[in-house]
Design a protein around this motif. Structure first.
Motif, PDB file in Angstrom:
ATOM      1  N   ALA A 146       0.587  -1.343   0.012  1.00 13.46           N
ATOM      2  CA  ALA A 146       0.210  -0.069   0.028  1.00 13.46           C
ATOM      3  C   ALA A 146       0.883   1.088  -0.084  1.00 13.46           C
ATOM      4  N   GLY A 147       2.253   1.264   0.770  1.00 12.43           N
ATOM      5  CA  GLY A 147       2.830   2.498   0.711  1.00 12.43           C
ATOM      6  C   GLY A 147       4.296   2.410  -0.143  1.00 12.43           C
ATOM      7  N   ALA A 148       5.312   3.069   0.460  1.00 11.77           N
ATOM      8  CA  ALA A 148       6.298   3.114  -0.591  1.00 11.77           C
ATOM      9  C   ALA A 148       7.131   1.823  -0.442  1.00 11.77           C
ATOM     10  N   PHE A 149       7.747   1.826  -1.645  1.00 13.40           N
ATOM     11  CA  PHE A 149       8.795   0.644  -1.757  1.00 13.40           C
ATOM     12  C   PHE A 149      10.012   0.833  -2.766  1.00 13.40           C
ATOM     13  N   TYR A 150      10.977  -0.073  -2.643  1.00 15.12           N
ATOM     14  CA  TYR A 150      12.029   0.247  -3.538  1.00 15.12           C
ATOM     15  C   TYR A 150      12.502  -1.048  -4.165  1.00 15.12           C
ATOM     16  N   HIS A 151      13.401  -1.061  -4.910  1.00 14.97           N
ATOM     17  CA  HIS A 151      14.156  -2.345  -5.582  1.00 14.97           C
ATOM     18  C   HIS A 151      15.622  -1.943  -5.375  1.00 14.97           C
ATOM     19  N   ARG A 171      12.565  -6.499  -3.747  1.00  9.70           N
ATOM     20  CA  ARG A 171      11.532  -5.647  -3.690  1.00  9.70           C
ATOM     21  C   ARG A 171      10.856  -5.403  -2.458  1.00  9.70           C
ATOM     22  N   SER A 172      11.050  -4.157  -1.815  1.00  7.04           N
ATOM     23  CA  SER A 172      10.863  -4.268  -0.226  1.00  7.04           C
ATOM     24  C   SER A 172      10.116  -2.928   0.045  1.00  7.04           C
ATOM     25  N   PRO A 173       8.887  -3.011   0.930  1.00  4.09           N
ATOM     26  CA  PRO A 173       8.506  -1.871   1.352  1.00  4.09           C
ATOM     27  C   PRO A 173       9.296  -1.212   2.393  1.00  4.09           C
ATOM     28  N   ILE A 174       9.072   0.058   2.853  1.00  2.00           N
ATOM     29  CA  ILE A 174       9.713   0.783   3.763  1.00  2.00           C
ATOM     30  C   ILE A 174       8.718   1.331   4.791  1.00  2.00           C
ATOM     31  N   GLU A 175       9.085   1.469   6.266  1.00  2.00           N
ATOM     32  CA  GLU A 175       7.901   1.909   7.145  1.00  2.00           C
ATOM     33  C   GLU A 175       8.837   2.778   8.129  1.00  2.00           C
ATOM     34  N   ILE A 176       8.547   4.101   8.196  1.00  2.00           N
ATOM     35  CA  ILE A 176       9.482   5.086   8.880  1.00  2.00           C
ATOM     36  C   ILE A 176       8.328   5.666   9.956  1.00  2.00           C
ATOM     37  N   GLU A 177       8.645   5.620  11.320  1.00  2.00           N
ATOM     38  CA  GLU A 177       7.737   6.541  12.262  1.00  2.00           C
ATOM     39  C   GLU A 177       8.470   7.464  12.854  1.00  2.00           C
ATOM     40  N   VAL A 178       7.982   8.553  13.167  1.00  2.00           N
ATOM     41  CA  VAL A 178       8.918   9.711  13.809  1.00  2.00           C
ATOM     42  C   VAL A 178       7.995   9.884  14.879  1.00  2.00           C
ATOM     43  N   GLU A 179       8.411   9.729  16.141  1.00  2.00           N
ATOM     44  CA  GLU A 179       7.600  10.107  17.523  1.00  2.00           C
ATOM     45  C   GLU A 179       6.179   9.077  17.532  1.00  2.00           C
ATOM     46  N   GLY A 180       6.346   7.978  16.834  1.00  2.00           N
ATOM     47  CA  GLY A 180       5.448   7.110  16.909  1.00  2.00           C
ATOM     48  C   GLY A 180       4.351   7.467  15.986  1.00  2.00           C
ATOM     49  N   VAL A 181       4.660   8.235  14.830  1.00  2.00           N
ATOM     50  CA  VAL A 181       3.724   8.522  13.909  1.00  2.00           C
ATOM     51  C   VAL A 181       4.360   7.997  12.489  1.00  2.00           C
ATOM     52  N   ARG A 182       3.551   7.377  11.615  1.00  2.00           N
ATOM     53  CA  ARG A 182       4.159   7.073  10.209  1.00  2.00           C
ATOM     54  C   ARG A 182       4.397   8.397   9.624  1.00  2.00           C
ATOM     55  N   ASP A 183       5.499   8.551   8.872  1.00  2.00           N
ATOM     56  CA  ASP A 183       5.703   9.701   7.967  1.00  2.00           C
ATOM     57  C   ASP A 183       6.020   9.291   6.346  1.00  2.00           C
ATOM     58  N   GLU A 184       4.791   9.353   5.785  1.00  2.00           N
ATOM     59  CA  GLU A 184       4.707   8.817   4.335  1.00  2.00           C
ATOM     60  C   GLU A 184       5.628   9.541   3.465  1.00  2.00           C
ATOM     61  N   GLU A 187       9.100   8.062   3.978  1.00  2.00           N
ATOM     62  CA  GLU A 187       9.104   6.860   3.314  1.00  2.00           C
ATOM     63  C   GLU A 187       9.304   6.889   1.749  1.00  2.00           C
ATOM     64  N   GLN A 188       8.297   7.837   1.044  1.00  2.00           N
ATOM     65  CA  GLN A 188       8.583   8.061  -0.269  1.00  2.00           C
ATOM     66  C   GLN A 188       9.927   8.632  -0.720  1.00  2.00           C
ATOM     67  N   ASN A 189      10.626   9.531   0.315  1.00  2.00           N
ATOM     68  CA  ASN A 189      11.808  10.068  -0.314  1.00  2.00           C
ATOM     69  C   ASN A 189      12.867   8.989  -0.263  1.00  2.00           C
ATOM     70  N   TRP A 190      12.673   7.736   0.502  1.00  2.00           N
ATOM     71  CA  TRP A 190      13.729   6.627   0.526  1.00  2.00           C
ATOM     72  C   TRP A 190      13.163   5.826  -0.610  1.00  2.00           C
ATOM     73  N   ALA A 191      12.325   5.562  -0.971  1.00  2.00           N
ATOM     74  CA  ALA A 191      11.769   4.986  -2.035  1.00  2.00           C
ATOM     75  C   ALA A 191      12.237   5.432  -3.304  1.00  2.00           C
ATOM     76  N   GLU A 192      12.534   6.728  -3.478  1.00  2.00           N
ATOM     77  CA  GLU A 192      12.939   7.470  -4.586  1.00  2.00           C
ATOM     78  C   GLU A 192      14.512   7.357  -4.643  1.00  2.00           C
ATOM     79  N   ARG A 193      14.968   7.353  -3.539  1.00  2.00           N
ATOM     80  CA  ARG A 193      16.540   7.658  -3.076  1.00  2.00           C
ATOM     81  C   ARG A 193      17.037   6.223  -3.554  1.00  2.00           C
ATOM     82  N   TRP A 194      16.416   4.936  -3.406  1.00  2.00           N
ATOM     83  CA  TRP A 194      16.754   3.683  -3.467  1.00  2.00           C
ATOM     84  C   TRP A 194      15.939   3.002  -4.723  1.00  2.00           C
TER      85      TRP A 194
END
Length: 291
Positions: A146-151, A171-184, A187-194
């Motif tokens: 459903a969310g961000a992923f990268y190859h 092919r891998s999803p990535i989930e990042i929480e900041v202070e307990g809240v998902r930061d989409e 996540e998208q920044n890392w999907a684009e970076r990788w």
């Protein structure tokens, strides 16, 4: 009569693409078999289906670099001692490897995709399954994310299994929480970076002059390339990648250390905020790191 197994296995591999370069991939595999019942009133025992077909698929394509043999940009050379040179001759973005032959799967097609890999596997399986199996179908499919992923692609020389191959991926999803809240957005920044990245270990980098690649590779290597070389139990692995498609990591690229690396990078950006990273290695497995 049909017998089916869903989620029989996951293929974690990389493949060469004329447009994208080296692409890490993860495919779930479903199988259906049809034929005549045997003396036990079965097509094939479920345990045997899982063991036999999974073993063949793993042997043929899992943790390998899939090479489209009919691509106009691919060159393949067999060497003495069971090594292969493979070159992807994209203009100004060429990729060059020299590895033990078990590091590659040669797919007879102009491009590697679900359809060409399925055809390849069906041809192999047809030769090795019991005679009462008259009909076989495979479905390769992506995990629904459903969310961000990268190859990403990488190699783990210290691994005691097939992860030691220098060009396999996920092919891998990535989930990042900041202070307990998902930061989409993060996540998208890392999907684009990788996106279609090769994650290189600094310890494995070598000068291009230390690589012994194909004659085709020699005149193409220059300042735009970076070299990797290591010896593992399966043999000597050598790779030249385009720098623009590589991110260097100061540790090995195990999923545990990649999760820590992402958390550390995000922490550097955000300062004192609590960061949690859930990094996946393909489908349904991964590591969690905090920073």
């Amino acid at each position: 009569m049909k017998l089916f197994v869903r989620d029989l296995t996951v293929i974690d591999s990389s493949y060469l693409c004329e447009r994208r370069g080296m692409v890490g991939e993860s495919w779930l595999v479903d199988v259906e078999l049809g034929g005549e019942l045997n003396e036990m009133s079965m097509l094939l025992d479920f345990g045997r289906v899982k063991k036999l077909i999974k073993a063949i698929i793993d042997r043929e394509v899992d943790h390998k670099l899939l090479v489209p043999t009919e691509s106009a940009l691919v060159r393949i050379e067999s060497l003495a001692g069971g090594e292969q040179c493979v070159d992807l001759l994209r203009p100004d973005r060429s990729i060059h490897l020299r590895c033990p032959e078990e590091a590659f799967a040669f797919i007879p097609a102009a491009q590697v995709d679900k359809e060409s890999v399925t055809r390849y596997l069906l041809a192999v399986l047809a030769k090795e399954l019991p005679g009462n199996i008259k009909d076989l179908s495979l479905t390769l499919r992506h995990e629904a994310i459903a969310g961000a992923f990268y190859h990403y692609s990488h190699g783990l020389k210290k691994h005691d299994g097939n992860c030691q191959r220098i060009a396999h991926g996920h092919r891998s999803p990535i989930e990042i929480e900041v202070e307990g809240v998902r930061d989409e957005e993060l996540e998208q920044n890392w999907a684009e970076r990788w996106a279609d990245i090769y994650l290189g270990t600094a310890e494995d980098e070598v000068p291009l002059a230390e690589l012994a690649l194909s004659a085709v590779a020699a005149p193409l290597l220059g300042g735009q390339h970076i070299g990797f070389k290591y010896r593992a139990p399966q043999g000597l692995f050598q790779l030249a990648m385009v720098k623009a498609e590589v991110e260097m990591i100061d540790t090995d690229t195990t999923i545990e250390l990649l999760a820590h690396y992402i958390a550390r990078e995000v922490k550097r950006q955000l300062g004192d905020k609590l960061v949690k990273v859930v990094a996946y290695e393909g489908v349904g497995k991964g590591a969690i790191a905090y920073a």
